[in-house]
Design an enzyme around this catalytic site. Structure first.
Site, mmCIF file in Angstrom:
data_model
loop_
_atom_site.group_PDB
_atom_site.id
_atom_site.type_symbol
_atom_site.label_atom_id
_atom_site.label_comp_id
_atom_site.label_asym_id
_atom_site.label_seq_id
_atom_site.Cartn_x
_atom_site.Cartn_y
_atom_site.Cartn_z
ATOM 1 N N LYS A 91 0.931 -1.145 0.178
ATOM 2 C CA LYS A 91 -0.014 0.181 -0.004
ATOM 3 C C LYS A 91 0.868 1.173 -0.008
ATOM 4 C CE LYS A 91 -2.444 -1.129 3.605
ATOM 5 N NZ LYS A 91 -1.699 -2.572 4.178
ATOM 6 N N CYS A 180 -12.064 1.096 16.799
ATOM 7 C CA CYS A 180 -10.729 0.088 16.745
ATOM 8 C C CYS A 180 -9.837 -0.137 17.940
ATOM 9 C CB CYS A 180 -9.980 0.294 15.328
ATOM 10 S SG CYS A 180 -9.374 2.232 15.298
ATOM 11 N N MET A 181 -9.720 0.928 18.726
ATOM 12 C CA MET A 181 -8.896 1.110 19.709
ATOM 13 C C MET A 181 -9.209 1.459 21.283
ATOM 14 S SD MET A 181 -6.207 0.972 18.004
ATOM 15 C CE MET A 181 -5.377 0.836 19.609
ATOM 16 N N MET A 365 -6.830 -5.243 16.433
ATOM 17 C CA MET A 365 -8.404 -5.506 16.531
ATOM 18 C C MET A 365 -8.948 -6.772 16.895
ATOM 19 S SD MET A 365 -8.751 -2.542 15.325
ATOM 20 C CE MET A 365 -7.316 -1.940 15.000
ATOM 21 N N GLY A 402 -4.366 0.656 13.898
ATOM 22 C CA GLY A 402 -4.747 0.522 12.670
ATOM 23 C C GLY A 402 -4.559 1.837 11.711
ATOM 24 N N GLN A 403 -4.822 2.785 12.485
ATOM 25 C CA GLN A 403 -4.937 4.305 11.787
ATOM 26 C C GLN A 403 -3.471 5.174 12.201
ATOM 27 O OE1 GLN A 403 -9.059 6.028 11.407
ATOM 28 N NE2 GLN A 403 -9.331 4.966 13.159
#
Lengths: 780, 85
Positions: A91, A180-181, A365, A402-403
């Site tokens: 990516k 997510c966190m 996650m 994840g971000q």
């Protein structure tokens, strides 16, 4: 185009790239290399190269961005980056192309007579300000809301937080990091009193054993996984343990693969703690000096709609009481609950218990999206605290993100309903007073009660209780669990919805106003990654059309609503540094001290707390963390009222909110693939990434498929109590779920798995459990 | 992107075997090698499917890890002033 020149250019680029690769890999690997690196080759390109953190996951790789004629033309891994050392995942190498999709928003749009009509930015901003003012005047401050994300820059998040809490005076601000966190946050807070990991990525190079708790790192954090595999290549005794529902690329690289039943990680973790106690492997002096034991409310429910939220209490207990509690979690009991052979659990416990083994637990996650997400975080900390394997080089628990700025913007800036900058909390009067004073606003402006966490915010939106919402840089109409009920409610009650984004998504479809956002290096900004590293980048290319940064839009609307005194930075070019410098004041002296903007401009990021210009690799340990006084050894200074001790929690195994039964006999778990990032709204616009994984699919175990006569590649229908989707079956693909488990990636807005999922969540963190619900599968 | 440069980690001793395999894969070229590592250039304009190409390389048994190191599109390639070289 002169073809011969093209060939020459390609040859030249090959030479540059090869030299770059050699430089990246380092001289130690290339002692026998036939070619020598020549760094000057790269500079001979007539391209400007500048650093920026990657825009995708929470790893925080640094990339070199090649620009020419106001466009990005090349991307390279940044060899000066201590995070990725020049490597990127697939990516990352296509990062530049995410800006250049054909359907990029370049103008604002306003819904008029049911159709989206192109408008000026001023008209759109005037309308937003008028609608928000009208809603507040008619329905009160809590009738408006802001929903952002872990992709917000620090500046975006800080501006939004100040506007809502310091201007309007509502705590109705949330961010998608809740999805997510949040369990990682409540896990850290309940154990250590302060959020975010104590260790850093250096642990990946230094550890002996890596335990991946439901974490397919090879696909979701490939660059970090490559650091582990590199460690293993150099040190063949390094072990990787994969606790998983599916045999994945991570499993292929692992030494011990433990296939467990969903939710049973709670029992496994307690069994490991019991083994450590039974085998007398507790580090007694550490436990005595630096820990306390607690028990909390149990049977806390699942946060389901219409069910009252439980009152959650806790009390200190003794070690003996804790020991009696874990005594139930024998290896046999854990095997019965988890399906993991007792011998495997014993083996893993022996790694944790061996004082000569440096061990890192990693998760993302798999543990956080869990109806007992806070508990499982606590339980993994328990193991590290019992053995004293924490805050040490190569040993510690490590929650990944994840971000790109879930840590920096959401957790550190505090863009959640309870949050204030620098880890402060609206429930604490001192924190509110400090914030109001620093912002120069009237005492009492910030409400003392949190309002609505994300799921409740959208429940209120669908019920018509929230009348106006501004959604920035996130896509909830793909990510919300049990999405259809939210969509139906919104369509019925028609709240005023503003969406700032760069491409059309299912969320922009429900918008009344769309603002074209400037993204990544089209503006100046900062992100904070998983290892507490804050990274800054400059604006490198102009945004298309009328697009502007989210922070600029927020400030412009705030001015129109009368809060111009909160934002003294008139020009966009002053806002990046101005917002950061003010935010940084909140971080000083509370253990989250950020580096100066000037230092961040020069460095490939700095890990906080940054004291006298020096970063901190391992928190809570004397000699590494300046906040730990001489002679203390360790100090978990987030728990000041508990003698700076960490908490070992009594947390039982409790079943999932929904389990398979005769009608819905399969577990459904959802997640990501390497090529796509989150809802796919940017990666699906990069042709190569889209081609690689063009659509969502369902992975099914081979034996289950044979029994149900389902063929690879054929369409199947997946049905839950809430909804259904039809998609392609994949058998023995890149990952293989174990019997009774199905996996579907969530990146595909056209095959929306969140029509099927359940909005049950951890009652402490309020984070939904996307990893477990019951479904059936039918041939089509 | 027109060209990718890939860095493949290979079990030491197996470099030549991997190179022999790579020589049979179209649109790939080994540009350098070292102990345990091989650097590969792929021409994506010709292959028109660099992801499958990467997966093919990744699936070679002795390739333990494959990373893209740099890639460039036509703009970047056109940006080179070849007269200077």
């Amino acid at each position: 185009m002169d073809k011969s020149k093209t060939i020459n250019r390609k040859e030249f680029f090959k030479k540059i790239g090869t030299a770059y690769a050699i430089a990246v890999a380092g001289p130690s690997f290339f002692s026998s290399c036939k070619e020598k690196a020549d760094p000057s080759l790269l500079e001979q390109l007539s391209v400007d190269w500048n650093k920026a953190p990657c825009r995708f996951c929470g790893t925080g790789c640094s990339v070199m961005v090649g620009t020419r004629d106001n466009k990005i033309c090349a991307i390279a891994g940044d060899k000066k980056s201590p995070v990725n050392k020049g490597l990127l995942c697939v990516k990352g190498y296509h990062l530049g192309e995410i800006l250049y999709g054909e359907d990029r928003f370049k103008k604002a749009f306003i819904k008029k007579n049911g159709a989206m009509v192109e408008s000026s930015i001023d008209e759109a901003l005037d309308l937003i300000a008028a609608k928000f003012k009208e809603s507040i005047a008619t329905n009160g401050k809590d009738s408006v809301a802001m929903y952002g994300s872990g992709q917000w820059t620090l500046q975006d998040g800080y501006a939004a937080l100040k506007f809502f809490k310091g201007g309007i005076g509502t705590n109705n601000i949330e961010a998608n990091a809740r999805l997510c966190m949040a369990s990682a946050v409540t896990g850290f807070l309940s154990t250590f009193g302060k959020d975010e990991p104590m260790g850093c990525y250096d642990d990946l190079d230094l550890g002996d054993v890596f335990v991946l708790w439901g974490n397919n790192m090879a696909e979701t954090h490939p660059v970090l996984f490559s650091r582990i595999t590199e460690n293993k290549r150099i040190n063949p005794n390094v072990k990787i343990v994969d606790i998983t529902l599916r045999h994945t690329r991570t499993s292929q690289a692992s030494d011990l693969v433990m296939h467990f039943n969903p939710q049973s990680d709670l029992a496994i973790a307690n069994a490991i703690a019991r083994e450590i106690i039974v085998n007398n492997q507790i580090k007694k002096d550490f436990v005595t000096k630096h820990t306390l034991f607690k028990a909390g409310t149990t049977n806390i429910g699942y946060g389901l709609e219409g069910v009252a939220e439980p009152t959650i209490e806790d009390q200190l207990i003794s070690f003996e009481e804790y020991k009696n509690f874990v005594d139930k979690y024998t290896l046999d009991y854990a095997e019965k609950v988890s399906g993991v052979p007792a011998a495997q659990i014993k083996k893993l416990a022996s790694y944790y218990g061996d004082p000569g083994v440096k061990i890192v637990s990693l998760w993302c996650m798999g543990m956080n999206q869990h109806t007992r997400g806070t508990w499982i975080n606590n339980l993994v900390y328990n193991i590290h605290l019992l053995t004293g394997k924490i805050s040490l080089p190569g040993s510690g628990p490590f929650s990944l993100t994840g971000q790109p700025s879930a840590c920096g913007t959401v957790r550190e800036v505090g863009t959640l309903t309870h949050g204030l900058p620098g880890g402060r909390n609206v429930k604490n009067k001192e924190d509110r007073d400090f914030t109001e004073k620093l912002w120069g606003i009237k005492s009492g402006t910030i409400p003392e009660k949190p309002s609505a966490h994300t799921i409740n915010m959208f429940r209120k939106l669908k019920e018509g209780k929230i009348k106006a919402i501004w959604i920035q840089v996130t896509n909830p109409m793909v990510t919300l669990p049990d999405r259809e009920k939210f969509l139906k409610g919104i369509e019925k009650n028609k709240p005023f919805i503003v969406v700032s984004d760069i491409y059309p998504t299912p969320t922009t479809k429900i918008a009344d106003v769309i603002l074209p956002a400037a993204m990544w290096v089209e503006r100046e900004g900062c992100f904070g990654n998983s290892e507490r590293r804050t990274q800054q980048w400059n604006k490198l290319v102009p945004p298309p059309g009328d697009a502007k940064p989210d922070s600029w839009y927020t400030i412009e609307v705030a001015r129109r609503m009368g809060y111009e005194n909160l934002f003294p930075w008139q020009k966009e070019e002053d806002q990046g540094k101005g917002l950061f410098d003010e935010y940084r004041k909140f971080t000083i002296g509370v253990g989250k001290d950020l580096a100066t903007y000037e230092q961040l401009k020069k460095e490939r990021g700095m890990r906080w707390p940054v004291i006298n210009g020096k970063e901190t690799k391992w928190r809570y340990r004397e000699g590494s963390d300046s906040y730990v006084k001489k002679g203390e050894g360790f100090s978990f200074y987030g728990n000041k009222k508990l003698q700076n001790k960490a908490i070992i929690w009594e947390r039982p195994y409790e079943p999932a909110a929904e389990e398979p039964d005769t009608e819905f006999p399969f577990w459904l778990t959802t997640g990501r693939v390497m090529e796509h990032w989150h809802t796919g709204s940017i990666t699906r616009r990069v042709e190569q990434l889209h081609q690689a994984v063009p659509e969502a699919y369902v992975e099914i175990n081979e034996e289950d498929a044979q029994r149900l006569k389902i063929k690879d590649g054929k369409k199947v229908k997946l049905v839950s109590k809430r909804g259904e989707i039809t998609l392609k079956a994949v058998i023995n693909g890149r990952a293989r779920p174990h019997k009774g488990v199905l996996f579907v990636p969530f990146f595909d807005e056209d095959l929306l798995i969140n029509k099927v999922t359940l909005d049950a969540h951890c009652p402490i963190s309020k984070q939904p459990d996307y990893k477990k619900c019951a479904v059936k599968i039918e041939k089509v | 992107m027109a060209i990718n440069i890939l860095l493949a980690a290979v079990e030491p001793g197996n470099e030549q075997h991997v190179i022999n395999t790579l020589n049979n894969i179209s649109h790939t070229e080994v540009t350098a090698q070292g102990e345990g590592y091989i650097i590969i250039a792929t021409d994506n304009e010709k292959s028109e499917d660099d992801f499958n190409l990467m997966e093919t390389i990744r699936s070679i048994e002795e390739v333990k890890h494959l990373s893209l190191v740099i890639s460039a599109n036509d703009d970047a390639l056109n940006a080179l002033n070849i007269k200077d070289f």
